[in-house]
Motif scaffolding. Structure first.
Motif, PDB file in Angstrom:
ATOM      1  N   GLY A 222       0.902  -0.738   0.180  1.00  0.00           N
ATOM      2  CA  GLY A 222      -0.044   0.232  -0.237  1.00  0.00           C
ATOM      3  C   GLY A 222       0.635   1.302   0.224  1.00  0.00           C
ATOM      4  N   LEU A 223       0.150   2.269  -0.259  1.00  0.00           N
ATOM      5  CA  LEU A 223       1.364   3.458  -0.018  1.00  0.00           C
ATOM      6  C   LEU A 223       1.296   3.886   1.100  1.00  0.00           C
ATOM      7  CD1 LEU A 223       2.614   5.806  -2.808  1.00  0.00           C
ATOM      8  CD2 LEU A 223      -0.297   6.874  -2.431  1.00  0.00           C
ATOM      9  N   ALA A 224       0.359   3.806   1.497  1.00  0.00           N
ATOM     10  CA  ALA A 224       0.940   4.361   3.071  1.00  0.00           C
ATOM     11  C   ALA A 224       2.151   3.826   3.636  1.00  0.00           C
ATOM     12  CB  ALA A 224      -0.423   4.530   3.444  1.00  0.00           C
ATOM     13  N   ALA A 225       1.988   2.184   3.657  1.00  0.00           N
ATOM     14  CA  ALA A 225       3.013   1.928   4.748  1.00  0.00           C
ATOM     15  C   ALA A 225       4.476   2.191   3.754  1.00  0.00           C
ATOM     16  CB  ALA A 225       3.312   0.363   4.326  1.00  0.00           C
ATOM     17  N   ALA A 226       4.651   2.457   2.055  1.00  0.00           N
ATOM     18  CA  ALA A 226       5.346   2.162   1.220  1.00  0.00           C
ATOM     19  C   ALA A 226       6.141   4.094   1.987  1.00  0.00           C
ATOM     20  CB  ALA A 226       5.337   2.295  -0.433  1.00  0.00           C
ATOM     21  N   MET A 227       5.282   5.062   2.123  1.00  0.00           N
ATOM     22  CA  MET A 227       5.606   6.224   2.827  1.00  0.00           C
ATOM     23  C   MET A 227       6.676   6.082   3.570  1.00  0.00           C
ATOM     24  SD  MET A 227       4.751   8.995   0.160  1.00  0.00           S
ATOM     25  CE  MET A 227       4.650   8.150  -1.565  1.00  0.00           C
ATOM     26  N   LEU A 248      -4.961   8.125   3.575  1.00  0.00           N
ATOM     27  CA  LEU A 248      -6.048   7.589   2.978  1.00  0.00           C
ATOM     28  C   LEU A 248      -7.539   6.602   3.144  1.00  0.00           C
ATOM     29  CD1 LEU A 248      -2.663   5.676   0.690  1.00  0.00           C
ATOM     30  CD2 LEU A 248      -4.263   8.176   0.647  1.00  0.00           C
ATOM     31  N   GLN A 249      -8.278   6.860   2.314  1.00  0.00           N
ATOM     32  CA  GLN A 249      -9.536   6.149   2.662  1.00  0.00           C
ATOM     33  C   GLN A 249      -9.767   5.010   2.075  1.00  0.00           C
ATOM     34  OE1 GLN A 249     -13.194   8.994   1.667  1.00  0.00           O
ATOM     35  NE2 GLN A 249     -13.037  10.305   3.362  1.00  0.00           N
ATOM     36  N   THR A 250      -8.840   5.158   0.992  1.00  0.00           N
ATOM     37  CA  THR A 250      -8.886   3.416   0.232  1.00  0.00           C
ATOM     38  C   THR A 250      -7.497   3.237  -0.318  1.00  0.00           C
ATOM     39  OG1 THR A 250      -9.107   1.940  -1.666  1.00  0.00           O
ATOM     40  CG2 THR A 250      -9.675   4.907  -1.938  1.00  0.00           C
ATOM     41  N   GLU A 251      -6.622   2.336  -0.358  1.00  0.00           N
ATOM     42  CA  GLU A 251      -5.590   1.828  -0.670  1.00  0.00           C
ATOM     43  C   GLU A 251      -5.509   1.322  -2.701  1.00  0.00           C
ATOM     44  OE1 GLU A 251      -2.447   2.029   0.184  1.00  0.00           O
ATOM     45  OE2 GLU A 251      -2.328   2.387   2.589  1.00  0.00           O
ATOM     46  N   GLN A 252      -7.125   1.249  -2.452  1.00  0.00           N
ATOM     47  CA  GLN A 252      -7.050   0.588  -3.659  1.00  0.00           C
ATOM     48  C   GLN A 252      -6.722   1.622  -4.929  1.00  0.00           C
ATOM     49  OE1 GLN A 252      -8.006  -2.611  -4.477  1.00  0.00           O
ATOM     50  NE2 GLN A 252      -7.756  -2.788  -2.179  1.00  0.00           N
ATOM     51  N   LEU A 253      -5.479   1.973  -4.939  1.00  0.00           N
ATOM     52  CA  LEU A 253      -4.863   3.179  -6.607  1.00  0.00           C
ATOM     53  C   LEU A 253      -4.405   2.444  -7.301  1.00  0.00           C
ATOM     54  CD1 LEU A 253      -3.450   5.425  -3.912  1.00  0.00           C
ATOM     55  CD2 LEU A 253      -5.745   5.781  -4.746  1.00  0.00           C
ATOM     56  N   LEU A 285      -0.058  12.837   3.335  1.00  0.00           N
ATOM     57  CA  LEU A 285      -0.689  12.242   2.010  1.00  0.00           C
ATOM     58  C   LEU A 285      -2.179  11.798   2.845  1.00  0.00           C
ATOM     59  CD1 LEU A 285      -0.634  10.299  -0.234  1.00  0.00           C
ATOM     60  CD2 LEU A 285       0.000   7.870   1.065  1.00  0.00           C
ATOM     61  N   VAL A 286      -3.160  12.554   2.094  1.00  0.00           N
ATOM     62  CA  VAL A 286      -4.461  12.468   2.362  1.00  0.00           C
ATOM     63  C   VAL A 286      -4.935  11.881   0.323  1.00  0.00           C
ATOM     64  CG1 VAL A 286      -6.346  13.721   2.644  1.00  0.00           C
ATOM     65  CG2 VAL A 286      -4.248  14.281   3.383  1.00  0.00           C
ATOM     66  N   GLY A 287      -6.053  11.688   1.105  1.00  0.00           N
ATOM     67  CA  GLY A 287      -7.049  10.974  -0.504  1.00  0.00           C
ATOM     68  C   GLY A 287      -8.006  10.262   0.061  1.00  0.00           C
ATOM     69  N   ASP A 288      -9.322  10.905  -0.447  1.00  0.00           N
ATOM     70  CA  ASP A 288     -10.180   9.765  -1.123  1.00  0.00           C
ATOM     71  C   ASP A 288     -10.422   9.372  -1.792  1.00  0.00           C
ATOM     72  OD1 ASP A 288     -11.066  12.131  -2.746  1.00  0.00           O
ATOM     73  OD2 ASP A 288     -11.833  13.279  -1.025  1.00  0.00           O
ATOM     74  N   SER A 345      -0.798  16.375  -6.824  1.00  0.00           N
ATOM     75  CA  SER A 345      -2.202  16.748  -6.762  1.00  0.00           C
ATOM     76  C   SER A 345      -2.443  15.497  -8.141  1.00  0.00           C
ATOM     77  CB  SER A 345      -2.850  17.674  -6.807  1.00  0.00           C
ATOM     78  OG  SER A 345      -2.442  18.755  -5.922  1.00  0.00           O
ATOM     79  N   ILE A 346      -3.254  14.686  -7.675  1.00  0.00           N
ATOM     80  CA  ILE A 346      -3.818  13.435  -8.564  1.00  0.00           C
ATOM     81  C   ILE A 346      -5.766  13.248  -8.101  1.00  0.00           C
ATOM     82  CG2 ILE A 346      -3.117  11.562  -9.470  1.00  0.00           C
ATOM     83  CD1 ILE A 346      -1.081  11.355  -8.766  1.00  0.00           C
ATOM     84  N   PRO A 347      -6.404  13.734  -9.886  1.00  0.00           N
ATOM     85  CA  PRO A 347      -7.953  13.632  -9.577  1.00  0.00           C
ATOM     86  C   PRO A 347      -7.879  12.165  -9.462  1.00  0.00           C
ATOM     87  CG  PRO A 347      -7.176  14.217 -11.328  1.00  0.00           C
ATOM     88  CD  PRO A 347      -5.588  14.569 -11.107  1.00  0.00           C
ATOM     89  N   LEU A 348      -8.900  11.308  -8.743  1.00  0.00           N
ATOM     90  CA  LEU A 348      -8.986   9.969  -8.954  1.00  0.00           C
ATOM     91  C   LEU A 348     -10.377   9.008  -9.994  1.00  0.00           C
ATOM     92  CD1 LEU A 348      -7.616   9.053  -5.718  1.00  0.00           C
ATOM     93  CD2 LEU A 348      -6.145   8.984  -7.705  1.00  0.00           C
ATOM     94  N   ASN A 349     -10.860  10.175 -10.660  1.00  0.00           N
ATOM     95  CA  ASN A 349     -12.168   9.927 -11.090  1.00  0.00           C
ATOM     96  C   ASN A 349     -12.048   9.862 -12.427  1.00  0.00           C
ATOM     97  OD1 ASN A 349     -11.270  12.611 -12.050  1.00  0.00           O
ATOM     98  ND2 ASN A 349     -13.391  13.645 -10.524  1.00  0.00           N
ATOM     99  N   GLY A 350     -11.223   9.353 -13.160  1.00  0.00           N
ATOM    100  CA  GLY A 350     -10.811   8.762 -14.239  1.00  0.00           C
ATOM    101  C   GLY A 350     -10.795  10.680 -15.030  1.00  0.00           C
ATOM    102  N   GLN A 351     -10.494  11.726 -14.620  1.00  0.00           N
ATOM    103  CA  GLN A 351     -10.778  13.027 -15.318  1.00  0.00           C
ATOM    104  C   GLN A 351      -9.617  13.810 -15.169  1.00  0.00           C
ATOM    105  OE1 GLN A 351     -14.977  14.992 -15.083  1.00  0.00           O
ATOM    106  NE2 GLN A 351     -15.557  13.257 -15.980  1.00  0.00           N
ATOM    107  N   VAL A 352      -8.937  14.324 -16.029  1.00  0.00           N
ATOM    108  CA  VAL A 352      -8.248  14.946 -15.679  1.00  0.00           C
ATOM    109  C   VAL A 352      -8.311  16.568 -15.693  1.00  0.00           C
ATOM    110  CG1 VAL A 352      -6.042  16.124 -17.464  1.00  0.00           C
ATOM    111  CG2 VAL A 352      -6.476  13.332 -17.824  1.00  0.00           C
TER     112      VAL A 352
END
Length: 364
Positions: A222-227, A248-253, A285-288, A345-352
Protein backbone atom coordinates in the motif's frame (compact mmCIF):
# COMPACT_ATOMS: atom_id res chain seq x y z
CA UNK A 1 -6.15 41.13 -54.77
CA UNK A 2 -9.38 39.18 -54.98
CA UNK A 3 -12.29 41.02 -53.36
CA UNK A 4 -15.84 39.83 -52.74
CA UNK A 5 -18.13 42.87 -52.50
CA UNK A 6 -21.57 42.46 -50.96
CA UNK A 7 -23.41 45.55 -52.24
CA UNK A 8 -26.82 46.29 -53.76
CA UNK A 9 -25.84 49.69 -55.19
CA UNK A 10 -24.06 49.54 -58.58
CA UNK A 11 -22.86 53.12 -58.11
CA UNK A 12 -21.26 52.36 -54.72
CA UNK A 13 -19.63 49.23 -56.17
CA UNK A 14 -18.16 51.29 -59.02
CA UNK A 15 -16.72 53.81 -56.52
CA UNK A 16 -15.11 51.00 -54.54
CA UNK A 17 -13.65 49.47 -57.70
CA UNK A 18 -12.19 52.79 -58.82
CA UNK A 19 -10.65 53.37 -55.40
CA UNK A 20 -8.81 50.05 -55.58
CA UNK A 21 -7.71 50.69 -59.17
CA UNK A 22 -5.92 53.88 -58.12
CA UNK A 23 -3.05 51.79 -56.78
CA UNK A 24 -2.46 50.22 -60.17
CA UNK A 25 -2.20 46.76 -58.62
CA UNK A 26 -3.97 43.76 -60.20
CA UNK A 27 -7.54 43.51 -58.93
CA UNK A 28 -10.36 40.97 -59.18
CA UNK A 29 -13.56 42.19 -57.59
CA UNK A 30 -16.91 40.41 -57.66
CA UNK A 31 -20.11 42.10 -56.60
CA UNK A 32 -23.08 40.12 -55.23
CA UNK A 33 -26.39 41.45 -53.94
CA UNK A 34 -28.00 38.62 -51.94
CA UNK A 35 -27.07 35.79 -49.57
CA UNK A 36 -27.46 32.88 -52.03
CA UNK A 37 -25.09 34.58 -54.48
CA UNK A 38 -22.75 35.43 -51.62
CA UNK A 39 -22.65 31.81 -50.46
CA UNK A 40 -22.15 30.50 -54.00
CA UNK A 41 -19.25 32.90 -54.59
CA UNK A 42 -17.55 31.90 -51.34
CA UNK A 43 -17.67 28.21 -52.19
CA UNK A 44 -16.63 28.68 -55.84
CA UNK A 45 -13.74 31.15 -55.59
CA UNK A 46 -10.94 31.91 -53.18
CA UNK A 47 -11.00 35.54 -52.03
CA UNK A 48 -8.56 37.65 -50.02
CA UNK A 49 -11.12 39.92 -48.35
CA UNK A 50 -14.85 40.52 -48.04
CA UNK A 51 -16.34 44.01 -48.19
CA UNK A 52 -19.97 44.29 -47.13
CA UNK A 53 -22.61 46.96 -46.84
CA UNK A 54 -24.44 46.74 -43.55
CA UNK A 55 -28.09 46.99 -44.64
CA UNK A 56 -29.20 45.16 -47.75
CA UNK A 57 -32.69 44.12 -48.92
CA UNK A 58 -33.96 41.54 -46.45
CA UNK A 59 -30.76 40.98 -44.48
CA UNK A 60 -27.68 42.64 -42.93
CA UNK A 61 -23.95 42.08 -42.96
CA UNK A 62 -24.31 40.08 -39.74
CA UNK A 63 -26.32 37.49 -41.67
CA UNK A 64 -23.54 37.29 -44.26
CA UNK A 65 -21.04 36.83 -41.45
CA UNK A 66 -23.10 33.95 -40.11
CA UNK A 67 -23.02 32.33 -43.55
CA UNK A 68 -19.22 32.41 -43.47
CA UNK A 69 -19.21 30.87 -40.00
CA UNK A 70 -21.55 28.11 -41.14
CA UNK A 71 -19.31 27.36 -44.11
CA UNK A 72 -16.20 27.50 -41.88
CA UNK A 73 -14.66 30.05 -44.24
CA UNK A 74 -12.32 32.47 -42.55
CA UNK A 75 -11.60 35.71 -44.39
CA UNK A 76 -10.97 39.30 -43.30
CA UNK A 77 -14.40 40.94 -43.28
CA UNK A 78 -14.57 44.73 -43.60
CA UNK A 79 -17.88 46.48 -43.04
CA UNK A 80 -18.18 49.24 -45.66
CA UNK A 81 -21.39 51.12 -45.08
CA UNK A 82 -23.05 54.42 -44.48
CA UNK A 83 -23.93 55.66 -41.02
CA UNK A 84 -25.09 52.55 -39.16
CA UNK A 85 -24.85 53.80 -35.62
CA UNK A 86 -22.29 53.09 -32.94
CA UNK A 87 -24.23 50.13 -31.51
CA UNK A 88 -24.36 48.26 -34.81
CA UNK A 89 -20.68 48.94 -35.48
CA UNK A 90 -19.70 47.61 -32.04
CA UNK A 91 -21.85 44.51 -32.54
CA UNK A 92 -20.15 43.85 -35.87
CA UNK A 93 -16.66 44.10 -34.40
CA UNK A 94 -17.64 41.97 -31.41
CA UNK A 95 -19.00 39.33 -33.78
CA UNK A 96 -15.52 38.99 -35.24
CA UNK A 97 -15.51 41.30 -38.26
CA UNK A 98 -12.14 42.84 -39.03
CA UNK A 99 -12.99 46.55 -39.33
CA UNK A 100 -15.60 49.19 -40.12
CA UNK A 101 -15.21 52.00 -42.64
CA UNK A 102 -17.87 54.60 -43.48
CA UNK A 103 -18.53 55.02 -47.19
CA UNK A 104 -17.64 58.71 -46.99
CA UNK A 105 -14.06 57.68 -46.06
CA UNK A 106 -13.36 55.65 -49.21
CA UNK A 107 -9.93 57.27 -49.48
CA UNK A 108 -8.87 55.02 -46.60
CA UNK A 109 -10.27 51.88 -48.22
CA UNK A 110 -7.01 50.44 -49.54
CA UNK A 111 -5.22 51.07 -46.25
CA UNK A 112 -8.02 49.56 -44.14
CA UNK A 113 -8.34 46.55 -46.45
CA UNK A 114 -4.62 45.86 -46.51
CA UNK A 115 -4.45 46.18 -42.74
CA UNK A 116 -7.32 43.73 -42.33
CA UNK A 117 -5.61 41.23 -44.65
CA UNK A 118 -2.26 41.50 -42.84
CA UNK A 119 -3.91 41.20 -39.42
CA UNK A 120 -5.80 38.12 -40.61
CA UNK A 121 -2.59 36.53 -41.85
CA UNK A 122 -0.89 37.21 -38.52
CA UNK A 123 -3.80 35.65 -36.63
CA UNK A 124 -3.73 32.55 -38.82
CA UNK A 125 0.06 32.26 -38.49
CA UNK A 126 -0.20 32.55 -34.71
CA UNK A 127 -2.94 29.92 -34.56
CA UNK A 128 -0.84 27.63 -36.76
CA UNK A 129 2.17 28.15 -34.49
CA UNK A 130 0.02 27.51 -31.40
CA UNK A 131 -1.30 24.31 -32.95
CA UNK A 132 2.21 23.14 -33.77
CA UNK A 133 3.33 24.01 -30.24
CA UNK A 134 0.42 22.07 -28.75
CA UNK A 135 1.25 19.09 -30.94
CA UNK A 136 4.89 19.29 -29.87
CA UNK A 137 3.86 19.43 -26.22
CA UNK A 138 1.65 16.37 -26.68
CA UNK A 139 4.51 14.53 -28.36
CA UNK A 140 6.90 15.50 -25.57
CA UNK A 141 4.39 14.35 -22.99
CA UNK A 142 4.05 11.05 -24.83
CA UNK A 143 7.84 10.71 -25.02
CA UNK A 144 8.14 11.54 -21.33
CA UNK A 145 5.55 8.91 -20.45
CA UNK A 146 7.33 6.32 -22.58
CA UNK A 147 10.67 7.31 -21.07
CA UNK A 148 9.32 6.92 -17.54
CA UNK A 149 7.92 3.50 -18.46
CA UNK A 150 11.25 2.45 -19.95
CA UNK A 151 13.15 3.70 -16.90
CA UNK A 152 10.88 1.76 -14.55
CA UNK A 153 11.28 -1.37 -16.65
CA UNK A 154 15.07 -0.99 -16.61
CA UNK A 155 15.02 -0.41 -12.86
CA UNK A 156 12.94 -3.53 -12.35
CA UNK A 157 15.32 -5.56 -14.54
CA UNK A 158 18.39 -4.30 -12.65
CA UNK A 159 16.69 -5.03 -9.33
CA UNK A 160 15.97 -8.60 -10.43
CA UNK A 161 19.59 -9.06 -11.51
CA UNK A 162 20.83 -7.75 -8.17
CA UNK A 163 18.46 -10.11 -6.35
CA UNK A 164 19.20 -13.16 -8.45
CA UNK A 165 22.92 -12.75 -9.19
CA UNK A 166 24.44 -10.55 -6.51
CA UNK A 167 22.01 -11.73 -3.84
CA UNK A 168 22.75 -15.36 -4.64
CA UNK A 169 26.49 -14.75 -4.57
CA UNK A 170 26.31 -12.96 -1.22
CA UNK A 171 24.25 -15.81 0.22
CA UNK A 172 26.86 -18.33 -0.97
CA UNK A 173 29.64 -16.27 0.62
CA UNK A 174 27.68 -16.20 3.89
CA UNK A 175 27.47 -20.02 3.90
CA UNK A 176 31.21 -20.33 3.15
CA UNK A 177 32.13 -17.96 5.96
CA UNK A 178 29.88 -19.86 8.34
CA UNK A 179 31.54 -23.14 7.29
CA UNK A 180 35.01 -21.68 7.86
CA UNK A 181 33.94 -20.37 11.25
CA UNK A 182 32.76 -23.83 12.29
CA UNK A 183 35.84 -25.68 11.04
CA UNK A 184 38.73 -23.61 12.36
CA UNK A 185 40.12 -22.84 15.78
CA UNK A 186 42.68 -20.31 14.56
CA UNK A 187 41.88 -17.05 16.36
CA UNK A 188 43.44 -14.96 13.61
CA UNK A 189 41.35 -16.75 11.02
CA UNK A 190 38.20 -16.30 13.11
CA UNK A 191 38.94 -12.58 13.47
CA UNK A 192 39.14 -12.23 9.70
CA UNK A 193 35.98 -14.30 9.30
CA UNK A 194 34.10 -12.02 11.70
CA UNK A 195 35.31 -8.92 9.84
CA UNK A 196 34.35 -10.45 6.51
CA UNK A 197 30.95 -11.41 7.89
CA UNK A 198 30.35 -7.83 9.07
CA UNK A 199 31.34 -6.43 5.67
CA UNK A 200 29.11 -9.00 4.03
CA UNK A 201 26.18 -7.84 6.13
CA UNK A 202 26.81 -4.26 4.98
CA UNK A 203 26.85 -5.46 1.37
CA UNK A 204 23.58 -7.33 1.85
CA UNK A 205 21.94 -4.24 3.37
CA UNK A 206 23.27 -2.05 0.57
CA UNK A 207 21.96 -4.40 -2.12
CA UNK A 208 18.56 -4.53 -0.42
CA UNK A 209 18.48 -0.75 -0.21
CA UNK A 210 19.42 -0.43 -3.89
CA UNK A 211 16.77 -2.98 -4.90
CA UNK A 212 14.15 -1.14 -2.86
CA UNK A 213 15.12 2.13 -4.53
CA UNK A 214 15.04 0.62 -8.00
CA UNK A 215 11.84 -1.34 -7.57
CA UNK A 216 9.75 -0.36 -4.53
CA UNK A 217 8.24 -3.72 -3.61
CA UNK A 218 6.95 -1.99 -0.47
CA UNK A 219 4.18 -0.56 -2.69
CA UNK A 220 2.64 -4.04 -2.66
CA UNK A 221 1.70 -3.28 0.96
CA UNK A 222 0.00 0.00 0.00
CA UNK A 223 0.99 3.61 -0.62
CA UNK A 224 0.67 4.62 3.05
CA UNK A 225 3.05 1.84 4.14
CA UNK A 226 5.48 2.81 1.36
CA UNK A 227 5.50 6.45 2.53
CA UNK A 228 6.08 5.37 6.11
CA UNK A 229 9.01 3.17 5.07
CA UNK A 230 10.44 5.87 2.80
CA UNK A 231 10.26 8.51 5.53
CA UNK A 232 11.70 6.24 8.22
CA UNK A 233 14.61 5.12 6.04
CA UNK A 234 15.30 8.72 5.03
CA UNK A 235 15.39 9.81 8.67
CA UNK A 236 17.75 6.98 9.65
CA UNK A 237 20.05 7.62 6.71
CA UNK A 238 20.27 11.42 6.99
CA UNK A 239 19.50 12.14 10.63
CA UNK A 240 16.80 14.62 9.54
CA UNK A 241 13.66 14.40 11.64
CA UNK A 242 10.80 13.18 9.43
CA UNK A 243 7.13 13.41 10.27
CA UNK A 244 4.79 11.19 8.22
CA UNK A 245 1.01 11.61 8.14
CA UNK A 246 -1.05 9.38 5.88
CA UNK A 247 -4.84 9.45 5.65
CA UNK A 248 -6.14 7.33 2.79
CA UNK A 249 -9.75 6.25 2.57
CA UNK A 250 -8.73 3.48 0.19
CA UNK A 251 -5.53 1.68 -0.74
CA UNK A 252 -7.03 0.48 -4.03
CA UNK A 253 -5.07 2.95 -6.12
CA UNK A 254 -3.80 2.27 -9.65
CA UNK A 255 -0.18 1.13 -9.73
CA UNK A 256 0.80 4.06 -11.95
CA UNK A 257 -0.55 6.58 -9.43
CA UNK A 258 1.13 4.83 -6.50
CA UNK A 259 4.44 4.80 -8.35
CA UNK A 260 4.11 8.48 -9.32
CA UNK A 261 3.48 9.45 -5.70
CA UNK A 262 6.34 7.26 -4.44
CA UNK A 263 8.84 8.65 -6.97
CA UNK A 264 7.74 12.20 -6.20
CA UNK A 265 8.36 11.70 -2.49
CA UNK A 266 11.65 9.95 -3.23
CA UNK A 267 12.91 12.82 -5.42
CA UNK A 268 11.67 15.48 -3.00
CA UNK A 269 13.47 13.83 -0.09
CA UNK A 270 16.64 13.53 -2.17
CA UNK A 271 16.47 17.25 -2.98
CA UNK A 272 15.87 18.05 0.68
CA UNK A 273 18.91 16.10 1.82
CA UNK A 274 21.19 17.55 -0.87
CA UNK A 275 20.11 21.18 -1.15
CA UNK A 276 17.67 22.28 1.54
CA UNK A 277 20.00 22.31 4.57
CA UNK A 278 16.95 21.47 6.65
CA UNK A 279 16.44 19.87 10.05
CA UNK A 280 12.87 18.67 9.56
CA UNK A 281 10.74 17.21 6.76
CA UNK A 282 6.99 16.62 6.77
CA UNK A 283 5.25 14.11 4.49
CA UNK A 284 1.48 14.57 4.28
CA UNK A 285 -0.54 12.07 2.21
CA UNK A 286 -4.31 12.58 1.94
CA UNK A 287 -6.72 10.79 -0.36
CA UNK A 288 -10.38 9.94 -0.84
CA UNK A 289 -12.33 8.44 -3.70
CA UNK A 290 -11.98 11.65 -5.74
CA UNK A 291 -8.53 13.11 -5.10
CA UNK A 292 -5.02 12.27 -3.92
CA UNK A 293 -2.68 14.90 -2.52
CA UNK A 294 0.91 14.39 -1.45
CA UNK A 295 2.92 17.22 0.13
CA UNK A 296 6.58 17.09 1.12
CA UNK A 297 7.69 20.19 3.03
CA UNK A 298 11.02 21.07 4.66
CA UNK A 299 12.18 23.90 6.90
CA UNK A 300 15.37 24.56 4.96
CA UNK A 301 16.86 27.55 3.20
CA UNK A 302 14.34 27.59 0.36
CA UNK A 303 15.00 28.19 -3.32
CA UNK A 304 15.65 31.37 -5.27
CA UNK A 305 15.35 32.14 -8.98
CA UNK A 306 19.11 31.76 -9.34
CA UNK A 307 19.62 28.60 -7.32
CA UNK A 308 16.49 26.60 -8.19
CA UNK A 309 17.46 25.52 -11.75
CA UNK A 310 20.96 24.44 -10.77
CA UNK A 311 19.79 22.78 -7.58
CA UNK A 312 16.73 20.85 -8.67
CA UNK A 313 15.32 22.16 -11.93
CA UNK A 314 15.75 18.99 -13.97
CA UNK A 315 14.40 16.73 -11.25
CA UNK A 316 11.36 18.92 -10.68
CA UNK A 317 10.65 19.11 -14.40
CA UNK A 318 10.82 15.33 -14.55
CA UNK A 319 8.35 15.08 -11.67
CA UNK A 320 5.99 17.50 -13.40
CA UNK A 321 6.03 15.38 -16.53
CA UNK A 322 5.49 12.24 -14.46
CA UNK A 323 2.51 13.89 -12.75
CA UNK A 324 0.99 14.69 -16.14
CA UNK A 325 1.16 11.04 -17.18
CA UNK A 326 -1.35 10.17 -14.43
CA UNK A 327 -3.55 13.24 -15.01
CA UNK A 328 -2.11 15.29 -12.15
CA UNK A 329 0.15 18.25 -11.63
CA UNK A 330 2.98 19.39 -9.39
CA UNK A 331 3.13 22.63 -7.43
CA UNK A 332 6.37 23.96 -5.94
CA UNK A 333 6.28 26.72 -3.34
CA UNK A 334 9.46 28.08 -1.82
CA UNK A 335 10.34 31.03 0.37
CA UNK A 336 13.91 32.03 1.09
CA UNK A 337 14.81 30.98 4.61
CA UNK A 338 11.41 29.36 5.18
CA UNK A 339 11.73 26.07 3.32
CA UNK A 340 10.23 24.43 0.26
CA UNK A 341 6.96 22.61 -0.26
CA UNK A 342 6.34 20.19 -3.14
CA UNK A 343 2.72 19.17 -3.67
CA UNK A 344 1.48 16.47 -6.02
CA UNK A 345 -2.25 16.55 -6.87
CA UNK A 346 -3.93 13.71 -8.76
CA UNK A 347 -7.67 13.40 -9.52
CA UNK A 348 -8.95 9.86 -9.07
CA UNK A 349 -12.24 10.10 -10.98
CA UNK A 350 -10.70 9.33 -14.35
CA UNK A 351 -10.83 12.94 -15.52
CA UNK A 352 -7.82 15.18 -15.97
CA UNK A 353 -8.36 18.32 -13.94
CA UNK A 354 -6.76 21.59 -14.95
CA UNK A 355 -3.87 22.70 -12.77
CA UNK A 356 -3.48 26.28 -11.63
CA UNK A 357 -1.90 28.63 -14.18
CA UNK A 358 1.14 29.14 -11.97
CA UNK A 359 2.39 25.69 -10.92
CA UNK A 360 5.56 26.97 -9.41
CA UNK A 361 6.17 29.77 -6.94
CA UNK A 362 9.62 30.84 -5.85
CA UNK A 363 9.49 33.77 -3.48
CA UNK A 364 12.41 35.86 -2.29
Amino acid sequence: MRVLHLEDSPQDHLLVKREFQKSGEPLEILCVENLPAFEQALTATRFDVVLADYRLPGFTALDAWQVMQRLSIRLPFVLLSGAIGETAAVQAIQAGMSDYLPKEDLAKLRHVTQRAIETHRIVLAREHADAELLQSQRQLASFAEQLQLTIEQERAAIAREIHDDIGGSLAAIRFDLAWISRHTLDTTMLTHVDAATEMLQHAVQASQRIMMSLRPAILDQGLAAAMQWLGDSFSRRTGIATQIKAQLQTEQLPKAIQLAAYRTAQEALTNASKHAQCTQVKIDLVGDEHFLTLEIADNGQGMTETTAPQGSGFGLNGLKERAKTVGGWLDVSSHKGKGTSITLSIPLNGQVSQPPDDTRTVAP
